[in-house]
Design a protein around this motif. Structure first.
Motif, short mmCIF file in Angstrom:
data_model
loop_
_atom_site.label_atom_id
_atom_site.label_comp_id
_atom_site.label_asym_id
_atom_site.label_seq_id
_atom_site.Cartn_x
_atom_site.Cartn_y
_atom_site.Cartn_z
N SER A 87 0.83 -1.21 0.00
CA SER A 87 0.00 0.00 0.00
C SER A 87 0.86 1.26 0.00
CB SER A 87 -0.92 0.00 1.22
OG SER A 87 -1.77 -1.14 1.22
N GLY A 88 1.92 1.25 0.80
CA GLY A 88 2.81 2.41 0.82
C GLY A 88 3.53 2.60 -0.50
N TRP A 89 3.94 1.50 -1.13
CA TRP A 89 4.62 1.61 -2.42
C TRP A 89 3.68 2.17 -3.50
CZ3 TRP A 89 4.41 -2.16 -6.74
CH2 TRP A 89 5.29 -1.82 -7.77
N SER A 145 4.30 5.58 -5.51
CA SER A 145 4.32 5.58 -6.97
C SER A 145 3.31 6.55 -7.55
CB SER A 145 4.05 4.16 -7.49
OG SER A 145 5.01 3.25 -7.01
N SER A 146 2.14 6.67 -6.90
CA SER A 146 1.14 7.61 -7.40
C SER A 146 1.51 9.06 -7.12
CB SER A 146 -0.22 7.30 -6.75
OG SER A 146 -0.16 7.50 -5.35
N THR A 147 2.41 9.28 -6.17
CA THR A 147 2.83 10.65 -5.87
C THR A 147 3.68 11.24 -6.99
OG1 THR A 147 2.80 10.13 -3.51
CG2 THR A 147 4.03 12.08 -4.17
N ALA A 183 12.90 5.55 -4.78
CA ALA A 183 11.92 4.95 -3.88
C ALA A 183 11.00 3.98 -4.61
CB ALA A 183 11.09 6.05 -3.21
N VAL A 184 10.59 4.34 -5.81
CA VAL A 184 9.71 3.45 -6.58
C VAL A 184 10.45 2.18 -6.99
CG1 VAL A 184 8.39 3.23 -8.71
CG2 VAL A 184 8.26 5.34 -7.40
N CYS A 185 11.68 2.31 -7.44
CA CYS A 185 12.47 1.13 -7.85
C CYS A 185 12.76 0.22 -6.66
CB CYS A 185 13.76 1.58 -8.52
SG CYS A 185 13.54 2.44 -10.09
#
Length: 228
Positions: free
Chosen positions: A16-18, A22-24, A86-88
């Motif tokens: 959920s945090g990822w 990613s949506s940010t 952070a996304v990777c």
């Protein structure tokens, strides 16, 4: 059973945090123009990591992408790099977390899966720290310009994307910490001990068998002359 439930909760939190992190990244409203001290507002300015836009009173938006990456401010470049990292990291953390969970059939023994789950937790914590640092750096620039009395250009306020990024980073850090504690629970689990009897037990068993066999030797009778 408790460790498995904790890993499932940690996996749901980190995923959920990822997703939030990613949506940010493509979200528009990282900063929005303030209306403090303005009587009539004819346009709203807003920007993110990739473009800056203006929306007039009729609702029509005109956007302009940043023309050059090298000409950008240093904090925007740093925020871009941290958010992409952070996304990777979150993607690789999700893969390792799925392999390291006890409820899956891959990954080897329980101790090996616990180490993989701990690695996934560290990756998620690092991902959350990257996202937290990026959002905090961007917010610090906005607040410093807002409270600077000598800054005469357009002032902005914190956008919704920053709060989404902070929430996603917090979930990644919390879920990653739970993943890291799973290796401690596995190492503290009781182990079965097997005693080795050795050759002494074999000799003792032979002695028991020998003692259990009744002596069938007939008694000897001696004549009276044998004692003379």
């Amino acid at each position: 059973m408790a460790s498995t439930s904790a890993e499932i909760i940690a996996f749901l939190l980190t995923i959920s945090g990822w997703v939030l992190v990613s949506s940010t990244l493509p979200t528009d409203y990282w900063k929005v123009s303030t209306i403090d001290g303005t009587v009539i507002t004819t346009a709203t300015f807003w920007a993110n990591l990739w473009k800056t836009c203006v929306t007039d009173s009729t609702g029509v938006s005109n956007c302009k992408d940043f023309p050059s990456m090298l000409a950008l401010d240093g904090y925007i470049q740093a925020c871009r790099g941290l958010m992409i990292s952070a996304v990777c990291l979150g993607f690789f953390g999700a893969v390792f977390g799925l392999v390291g969970m006890k409820c899956t059939k891959v990954g080897g023994s329980d101790q090996t899966k616990a180490k993989i789950a701990c690695l996934a937790g560290l990756i998620f914590i690092l991902s959350g720290l990257c996202s937290m640092t990026s959002c905090s750096l961007y917010a610090n620039r906005i607040t410093s310009e807002f409270f600077d009395p000598s800054f005469v250009a357009q002032k902005y306020e914190l956008g919704a994307a920053l709060f989404i990024g902070w929430a996603g980073a917090s979930l990644c850090i919390i879920g990653g910490s739970i993943f890291c504690f799973s290796i401690a629970e596995t190492s503290n689990s009781p182990r079965r001990g097997y005693a080795y009897n050795g050759a002494a037990s074999v000799m003792s068993s032979r002695t028991k068998v020998h003692n259990s066999v009744p002596d069938k030797t007939p008694p000897k009778h001696f004549d009276k002359n044998a004692y003379v």
